[in-house]
Structure formats: C-alpha cells, structure tokens
Enzyme design. Structure first.
Site: not given
Length: 265
Positions: A60, A118
């Site tokens: 994003d 992540y």
C-alpha cells in the site's frame, strides 16, 4: 525470451503504493507515482524496449520494502552485476535494486511465492525523535508478554475477514499465519508476521487492534474474539503505514515452524 527476477528495496513514503495505477489521480491533476512505474521505466530505458513487470504482490501507499520481488521478460542476455549498477544509477534514491537473478520461464514472482514476511516497527516512548524514521510512535506503555499472548491466537489457518478492508475486489479471506510475534529492543518493538498470504490492510488492522487492546488493558483473548467474529467493525483502527516493511518474499519450502532459524538460509 529470458526471464529475470529483481529483488528490490524502497522507502514507500512518497509513493502511491507499489502497483501501477491510472495516469491521473481522480479529481486531481497530480500524477500517480508508484514503485512499479519507476522500475519499469528504468528497465525499459536500459533494454530499449517497453517492459512490463510482475510484482510478488502489492504494498500500500507509504509501505516500505527490503525484499520486494518482481519478474520481467526480455530477449536480451543481461549481465546481472552491470544491470543492477545501471538500474541503481537511474532509479530515484528511495528505490534500489539488490539483486538480479535469471530464473526459469515457469517462475512467477507472485504465483511461485510460498510465503511473505512483514515487520511492523513501533517506537515506545513518550516523545518523538527526529531520528524516528519508518516507525510508529506509541506513547503509552506496551507489555510485550501481553502482546505475544494476543498474537498467539491468530497463528494458524483462519478466516481473517475481521482485519480485511471491507470493499475490496479480492474475495480471499483465509490465510495461514505461520508466525506472529513481537520483540522488544530497548525503545523499539518489532512485530513480525509470516503467512502464505496477506489481505488488504490486514497487518495494519491487526496491529491497530493489538494497540487498542494494550491501550485499554483488555484481555489478550480479545484478539481471538475479534478474529472469530469476522466482523471488521469490532477491530481496531487501520493504523498508519510508515512502520510496515515487506522484509522478504519466500520461494523455498522452508519449515515454517522454525522460520526464524532457517528463513535466510
């Protein structure tokens, strides 16, 4: 035709995500600048042919990467070292290529991936510092043991609808969360997630819910209750992207139960 895999790093703060978008933002004349767009422009300049890339997945707007991957095809036989040096000479300072690897034509940057790793970084103190880049400042105390108890409930295969953005085109909702664990190093807290897939805004929503539990001294099993509810309205806020980094895309069949021991082998 030759196929190559790029491994790249970027600071996502000034980009509208990794994935290419329409040339103009809606209701604005501001050009949409993305990681994919900048990388394709650099490759096309060097190969003298318009070249498309396939990324391992999208990140994003504002999200960073230390190990994002993408593949592309070219008729040229490339010298990896020379090509990486040339790309880094063209790309903006916030994007860099770490490695170029020739791969089989059957390889696919997205479909061949086994898992993604992540990390969300928090700095836990009562005042900001000018050196706090790419992390989220949380001023109230965080209990690492309570956080890990909460995170234990989301490991395994679950429906993560409670942490997914409501209006998304992708209908996926089931993920296998191999690892979800928090670590403290002085004032910094690192929350690591390894899963076979991640839904849109999923990590930022999970971390936002985790912080809601800590801020309000809720029971750690609150995260379990929210997960099982599959109700997005019960989750915490989707927090800002600056603390989130894609560390690595995993292509080999590693033992996920020992992921931290052999992840980088």
């Amino acid at each position: 035709m030759n196929r190559y895999l790029l491994v790249m790093e970027y600071i996502g703060t000034s980009y509208q995500g990794s994935q290419k978008q329409p040339q103009k933002m809606l209701k604005s004349n501001i050009p949409v600048v993305t990681i994919q767009g900048e990388v394709e422009k650099a490759i096309s300049t060097l190969t003298k042919t318009k070249t498309k890339t396939i990324f391992s997945g999208r990140t994003d707007a504002g999200v960073h990467a230390k190990g994002q991957t993408a593949h592309f095809d070219t008729e040229l036989e490339l010298n990896p070292c020379k090509f990486v040096n040339s790309m880094n000479g063209i790309l903006p300072g916030t994007i860099s290529i770490r490695e170029l690897i020739k791969v089989e034509k059957t390889f696919h940057a997205q479909k061949s991936a086994k898992a993604r790793y992540y990390r969300y970084t928090i700095v836990n103190r009562n005042q900001r510092s000018a050196w706090d880049e790419n992390c989220l400042l949380v001023k109230y105390p965080l209990d690492i043991d309570r956080m890990n108890e909460s995170l234990s409930y989301i490991r395994g295969v679950h429906d993560f609808s409670a942490f997914k953005k409501v209006k998304t085109e992708n209908p996926a909702k089931i993920c296998n969360m191999y690892k979800a664990k928090a670590y403290r190093d002085g004032e910094f807290i690192y929350i690591d997630f390894i899963a076979d897939r991640f839904l849109y805004n999923m990590i930022r929503s999970i971390v936002g819910t985790l912080l809601k539990i800590e801020r309000n001294s809720l029971a750690p099993n609150t995260l379990k209750e929210i997960l099982e509810s599959r109700d997005k309205t019960k989750a915490g806020s989707t927090i800002s992207p600056e603390g989130l980094t894609l560390i690595k895309v995993i292509y080999n069949d590693i033992n996920m139960e020992k992921a931290y021991e052999n992840l980088f082998s």
